[in-house]
Every structure is written in structure tokens, then in C-alpha cells.
Design a protein around this motif. Structure first.
Motif, PDB file in Angstrom:
ATOM      1  N   THR A  22     -13.701  -5.785  -1.926  1.00  0.00           N
ATOM      2  CA  THR A  22     -13.587  -5.402  -0.964  1.00  0.00           C
ATOM      3  C   THR A  22     -13.228  -5.775   0.402  1.00  0.00           C
ATOM      4  O   THR A  22     -12.217  -6.006   1.099  1.00  0.00           O
ATOM      5  CB  THR A  22     -14.153  -3.929  -1.079  1.00  0.00           C
ATOM      6  OG1 THR A  22     -14.299  -2.766  -1.651  1.00  0.00           O
ATOM      7  CG2 THR A  22     -13.644  -2.463   0.759  1.00  0.00           C
TER       8      THR A  22
ATOM      9  N   HIS B 185      -2.299   4.442   3.766  1.00  0.00           N
ATOM     10  CA  HIS B 185      -4.256   3.575   3.240  1.00  0.00           C
ATOM     11  C   HIS B 185      -4.157   3.928   1.514  1.00  0.00           C
ATOM     12  O   HIS B 185      -3.781   4.341   0.864  1.00  0.00           O
ATOM     13  CB  HIS B 185      -4.635   5.075   3.543  1.00  0.00           C
ATOM     14  CG  HIS B 185      -5.167   4.850   5.395  1.00  0.00           C
ATOM     15  ND1 HIS B 185      -5.353   4.322   6.492  1.00  0.00           N
ATOM     16  CD2 HIS B 185      -3.605   6.123   6.420  1.00  0.00           C
ATOM     17  CE1 HIS B 185      -4.818   4.353   7.462  1.00  0.00           C
ATOM     18  NE2 HIS B 185      -4.423   6.129   7.555  1.00  0.00           N
ATOM     19  N   LEU B 186      -4.829   2.829   1.233  1.00  0.00           N
ATOM     20  CA  LEU B 186      -5.286   2.816  -0.274  1.00  0.00           C
ATOM     21  C   LEU B 186      -6.860   3.735  -0.640  1.00  0.00           C
ATOM     22  O   LEU B 186      -6.408   4.307  -1.822  1.00  0.00           O
ATOM     23  CB  LEU B 186      -6.137   1.518  -0.004  1.00  0.00           C
ATOM     24  CG  LEU B 186      -6.361   0.740  -1.779  1.00  0.00           C
ATOM     25  CD1 LEU B 186      -4.830   0.469  -3.079  1.00  0.00           C
ATOM     26  CD2 LEU B 186      -6.892  -0.756  -2.052  1.00  0.00           C
TER      27      LEU B 186
ATOM     28  N   ALA C 145      -9.596  -0.137  -6.691  1.00  0.00           N
ATOM     29  CA  ALA C 145      -9.363   1.521  -6.078  1.00  0.00           C
ATOM     30  C   ALA C 145      -9.972   1.900  -7.132  1.00  0.00           C
ATOM     31  O   ALA C 145     -10.669   2.866  -7.104  1.00  0.00           O
ATOM     32  CB  ALA C 145      -8.250   1.138  -5.307  1.00  0.00           C
TER      33      ALA C 145
ATOM     34  N   MET D  64       1.752   2.417  -3.570  1.00  0.00           N
ATOM     35  CA  MET D  64       1.468   2.567  -4.009  1.00  0.00           C
ATOM     36  C   MET D  64       0.662   4.364  -4.098  1.00  0.00           C
ATOM     37  O   MET D  64       0.646   4.731  -5.358  1.00  0.00           O
ATOM     38  CB  MET D  64       0.188   1.529  -4.571  1.00  0.00           C
ATOM     39  CG  MET D  64       0.074   0.224  -4.931  1.00  0.00           C
ATOM     40  SD  MET D  64       0.531  -0.002  -6.406  1.00  0.00           S
ATOM     41  CE  MET D  64       2.423  -0.180  -6.644  1.00  0.00           C
ATOM     42  N   THR D  65       0.185   4.053  -2.910  1.00  0.00           N
ATOM     43  CA  THR D  65      -0.269   5.475  -2.483  1.00  0.00           C
ATOM     44  C   THR D  65       1.002   6.614  -2.002  1.00  0.00           C
ATOM     45  O   THR D  65       0.253   7.740  -1.360  1.00  0.00           O
ATOM     46  CB  THR D  65      -1.340   5.001  -1.421  1.00  0.00           C
ATOM     47  OG1 THR D  65      -0.702   4.945   0.156  1.00  0.00           O
ATOM     48  CG2 THR D  65      -1.934   4.325  -2.492  1.00  0.00           C
TER      49      THR D  65
ATOM     50  N   LEU E 142      -6.028  -5.519  -6.175  1.00  0.00           N
ATOM     51  CA  LEU E 142      -6.938  -4.374  -5.093  1.00  0.00           C
ATOM     52  C   LEU E 142      -6.491  -2.929  -5.525  1.00  0.00           C
ATOM     53  O   LEU E 142      -7.145  -2.405  -5.764  1.00  0.00           O
ATOM     54  CB  LEU E 142      -6.198  -4.602  -3.718  1.00  0.00           C
ATOM     55  CG  LEU E 142      -6.510  -5.869  -3.142  1.00  0.00           C
ATOM     56  CD1 LEU E 142      -5.453  -5.860  -1.888  1.00  0.00           C
ATOM     57  CD2 LEU E 142      -7.637  -6.250  -2.446  1.00  0.00           C
ATOM     58  N   LEU E 143      -6.006  -2.849  -6.489  1.00  0.00           N
ATOM     59  CA  LEU E 143      -5.565  -1.573  -6.775  1.00  0.00           C
ATOM     60  C   LEU E 143      -6.055  -1.741  -7.864  1.00  0.00           C
ATOM     61  O   LEU E 143      -7.082   0.114  -8.577  1.00  0.00           O
ATOM     62  CB  LEU E 143      -3.790  -1.934  -7.617  1.00  0.00           C
ATOM     63  CG  LEU E 143      -3.287  -0.275  -8.298  1.00  0.00           C
ATOM     64  CD1 LEU E 143      -3.968   1.024  -7.219  1.00  0.00           C
ATOM     65  CD2 LEU E 143      -2.151  -0.206  -9.237  1.00  0.00           C
TER      66      LEU E 143
ATOM     67  N   SER F   6     -12.912   8.647  -1.745  1.00  0.00           N
ATOM     68  CA  SER F   6     -12.720   7.859  -1.473  1.00  0.00           C
ATOM     69  C   SER F   6     -13.904   8.342  -0.099  1.00  0.00           C
ATOM     70  O   SER F   6     -14.437   6.805   0.506  1.00  0.00           O
ATOM     71  CB  SER F   6     -11.873   8.049   0.507  1.00  0.00           C
ATOM     72  OG  SER F   6     -10.498   7.592  -0.859  1.00  0.00           O
TER      73      SER F   6
ATOM     74  N   VAL G 191       0.429  -0.673  -0.110  1.00  0.00           N
ATOM     75  CA  VAL G 191      -0.052  -0.175   0.258  1.00  0.00           C
ATOM     76  C   VAL G 191       1.385   1.479   0.105  1.00  0.00           C
ATOM     77  O   VAL G 191       0.314   2.204  -0.847  1.00  0.00           O
ATOM     78  CB  VAL G 191      -1.108   0.279   0.957  1.00  0.00           C
ATOM     79  CG1 VAL G 191      -1.044   1.354   1.450  1.00  0.00           C
ATOM     80  CG2 VAL G 191      -2.149  -0.995   1.319  1.00  0.00           C
TER      81      VAL G 191
END
Length: 437
Positions: free
Chosen positions: A189, A98-99, A225, A93-94, A221-222, A268, A90
Motif C-alpha cells: 500500500t 478514493h480507492l 484493494a 474504478m470507484t 493496486l486494484l 476501509s 481511481v
């Protein structure tokens, strides 16, 4: 990243078991471990394989104390139990932990400012005045569909999944034709580790409402999102151009300190409203219905006195505890339950354990439809008290007010099965036999 890339799950020690998503399908084992911790070490230093260590908080008193101390114990550093590998992914990625950046991931003042935007929409008076007639109409529609199925059905896959989904999509202003996509995203999710849940979501999206598993599907999961963000990005653009009387419009046009909500936080916001507003209510409805099928005397009690249904709703929420935990991080050295907590330590609040605490609940492992008082911790405490709890209560109350008078008898007609998951889990299948009045 696929859910399948998480490390192997161990049951070697108690520490391993209480984080193992598969153990949550075997509540007897889990509840026994919780009882051991409450009795011997309710603030327990926990070192499960594959995870960063943390304090396991299992007593009702300590869970409540931590929940109310929102500056001493914060959310933003670590909101959910995740293996080290998942945490690292995570961050890669971010750039943070948090995603998404939802209300449950943030602390004040950001949390307070975001929450205030929709606060009035979810207050008891507003929920009752604006939503009760529509929710009752949706409940009746789904009960009619139930009756059309005949006497035997899967209550989860034919009722409990779709009723709260329709309600929350109505509030968000999402058209009915998009509900299969929202169901797929919600299920993936919270059910990313359960092949049956993923297979079901894929079948529904494909237009096939049959339940069943096909192979071993995985969740990216990416990509999940990104799909959420793409969908709700279009919603934001539409509601800014064409405002309506719905929560989607409130979020799209909401302001923080005079400026539009930052894009990631706005997107979100839709995600948490759609997912949390659906899956948790579905789990409570199914779990409560299962216990009535197992306990004819409790069903008869409610049918004889429908004024007890709100108490039944609270017991269903306590019993199922759809959200099994949240994490907190200490902002300074402190003491809790006689243990020295250091700044930066993680704490996991195990709500299901708090809801079975013998010091608070008489006969906690018995389902008592009219239990009163019932100070469960399922909705949390403090500034993170569940924003949608009044809506969830209304949905459940109305569903059972409309459903129970139509039932002559109810029994379990097969093996109920719980989903794999240590954060949000509940029944994924509930075969029942209903004789209609």
C-alpha cells in the motif's frame, strides 16, 4: 493499474522535486528545497509535471492553521498527492477520488460518526490500561529475537517491521499465521513505487524472511484493494457471529445513525487501522534507532535517565515524519499567508517541512533526544488528529524502555536506505551492530 504506469518523475524544478517519490530517498535535497520555500514562499503555487496544480504549504504556522480549519479546508476531494493519471484511474474504478473510504478520506459528519465508533479504544487511559502489559510482552519477545541474531542485524527487517505489526494485529484480533499477508498488503500500500519493498513483501509472504530485490516487481493496486476487502469481509462476518473483545468486533458491529456501517466504509476502517497502525510506527522506531546509532552521546543520555524516553519518542516522530503530507481542498475563497486561495484550490501540507521550521524548532536539523518543547505536526491537528497516536507513543516508549538498558554499544554497520515514496516513507533497511550488555 500498476504503480509502474505513473508518469516519469522529473527533478527539473523545485515544484517537480517536492512531489518526486525518488527525491524522498535523498533528504538533503528535499530539506533544502523545503527551507527555500519556508524562507521565500511558504504558501507556494506549485505546478509539477503530470499533476494538477496546488498550493504547497511548508511553514509550521500555515500547516497548523489549515489543519485546524476543517470546514474551510476539506479532505474528501483530494487526500493525497497523485499524478493526474492516477487520479483518473481511481475515479474510473470507484466513481470518486478514493480507492478506500477511510477516516482520513472523509469529512464531518461522516468522519466524526465513524471515528466515534473506536474512539474510546484509542484514548490514553484505555490504551495504557488494556494494552500496555501485552505491548510490553510483545516488545520483550522481539528483543529476545534480536539478541538471538547476535551482534549484527538489519533492524528494519528483523525488528521494526514486525513489532508494531504484532501489536496492531493483536488489537484487530488477526491470527499470527495471517501476519505475513497483512505485512505484504501494508508494505505494498505504502511502498508501491519501491521495487525493493515489494520484493521484500513477496519474499516474506512466501515464507522467506531474507531481504533482497528480485527483478522489478509491480503492484496491482486494484487487486491489492480487493484482497484487503476479501480478507476483512470474512473478519466482519466472523465478528458479527462470534464477537470478541477486540477492535475488529467493534467495527463489525458498529452503528451509524442506528444502521450498520456501510460495507465500503467498514472494510476501509480495517484497512486504515492495519496499515497506518503499523507502517508509521515502524518508520519512527527505525529512524530513532538510526539516530541513536549515529549519536552515542544521545544514547548514553537516555540510558542514564530512562525518564527521557518519552521525549526521545517525540523527537523520533518529528525527525522521521513518516506521513509526509496530506492534501486539503478549499471550500471557499480565502487568504492564507498573504496569498489568495480560491474555492476548489488544492493545498498540500508538507509535514516534514513543518517539522524542520526554524521559527519553531531550535536547531531543527539536529536530532536532540530530549528536545523539549517539541510541537511537531506529525500527528496533525483538528478533527483529523491521528486516532492512533497514543498507541504509537506507547509502542515506541515501551520498545526503547526494554531495549536500551540491554545495549552496551550501538553503531551503523552498513548503508541505511530510505524507501521510495512521497506520502509514507521511511527506512527500508538499517544494518546495525549491537554489543549486548
Amino acid at each position: 493499474m500498476n504503480a509502474e504506469t505513473f508518469p516519469g518523475w522529473s527533478t527539473d524544478t523545485l515544484d517537480d522535486r517536492i512531489v518526486n517519490p525518488h527525491v524522498y530517498t535523498e533528504p538533503g535535497t528535499l530539506l533544502a528545497d523545503y527551507a527555500t520555500l519556508r524562507a521565500t514562499d511558504p504558501v507556494h503555487w506549485t505546478e509539477p509535471k503530470g499533476y494538477r496544480p496546488f498550493w504547497a504549504i511548508t511553514s509550521h504556522a500555515e500547516i497548523t492553521a489549515v489543519s485546524k480549519s476543517n470546514t474551510l479546508f476539506i479532505n474528501r476531494e483530494r487526500t493525497y498527492l497523485s499524478p493526474i493519471e492516477g487520479e483518473n484511474w481511481v475515479r474510473s474504478m470507484t466513481g470518486d477520488s478514493h480507492l478506500f473510504r477511510t477516516l482520513v478520506d472523509l469529512d464531518d459528519p461522516d468522519h466524526r460518526k465513524l471515528r466515534q465508533i473506536t474512539h474510546s479504544w484509542f484514548q490514553p487511559g484505555t490504551v495504557k490500561k488494556n494494552l500496555e502489559p501485552k505491548v510490553r510482552e510483545i516488545a520483550r519477545e522481539h528483543i529476545d529475537m534480536m539478541r538471538n541474531k547476535g551482534e549484527t542485524m538489519d533492524f528494519v527487517n528483523e525488528v521494526a517491521l514486525f513489532y508494531p505489526l504484532r501489536v496492531i494485529m493483536e488489537i484487530l484480533g488477526v491470527p499470527r499465521e495471517d501476519e505475513p499477508l497483512m505485512l505484504k498488503l501494508t508494505q505494498e500500500t505504502f511502498g508501491a513505487l519501491d521495487p525493493d519493498v515489494i520484493a521484500r513483501s513477496q519474499r516474506i509472504t512466501a515464507g522467506n524472511n531474507l531481504w533482497g530485490s528480485s527483478g522489478d516487481p509491480q503492484v496491482d493496486l486494484l487487486a491489492l484493494a480487493q484482497t484487503f476487502f476479501q480478507y476483512f469481509g470474512k473478519v466482519i462476518a466472523d465478528r458479527r457471529a462470534n464477537p470478541r473483545d477486540d477492535v475488529a468486533t467493534v467495527i463489525a458491529n458498529g452503528l451509524i445513525d442506528g444502521q450498520p456501517i456501510p460495507e465500503r466504509e467498514a472494510l476501509s476502517y480495517y484497512v486504515i487501522t492495519a496499515t497506518a497502525g503499523h507502517d508509521t510506527t515502524s518508520s519512527s522506531a527505525a529512524g530513532g534507532f538510526l539516530e541513536l546509532a549515529r549519536r552515542p552521546a544521545e544514547l548514553a543520555k537516555l540510558q542514564a535517565d530512562p525518564s527521557l524516553i518519552p521525549l526521545f519518542v517525540e523527537e523520533a516522530i518529528r525527525w522521521t515524519t513518516p506521513v509526509k503530507h496530506f492534501m486539503r481542498t478549499a471550500t471557499e475563497d480565502t487568504e492564507l499567508g498573504g496569498k489568495q486561495i480560491r474555492k476548489g484550490d488544492g493545498l498540500c501540507l508538507f509535514y516534514l517541512s513543518g517539522n524542520r521550521d526554524e521559527l519553531v524548532f531550535e536547531n531543527p536539523n539536529e536530532f536532540i533526544a530530549d528536545r523539549n518543547p517539541n510541537p511537531h505536526v506529525s500527528f496533525g491537528h483538528g478533527v483529523h488528529l491521528c486516532l492512533g497516536m497514543h498507541l504509537a507513543r506507547l509502542e515506541l516508549k515501551i520498545l526503547f524502555e526494554e531495549l536500551l538498558p540491554q545495549i552496551a554499544s550501538l553503531e551503523v554497520a552498513g548503508e541505511p536506505k530510505l524507501s521510495v515514496g512521497n506520502f509514507v516513507n521511511g527506512l527500508k533497511t538499517l544494518p546495525v551492530r549491537v554489543k549486548w550488555a
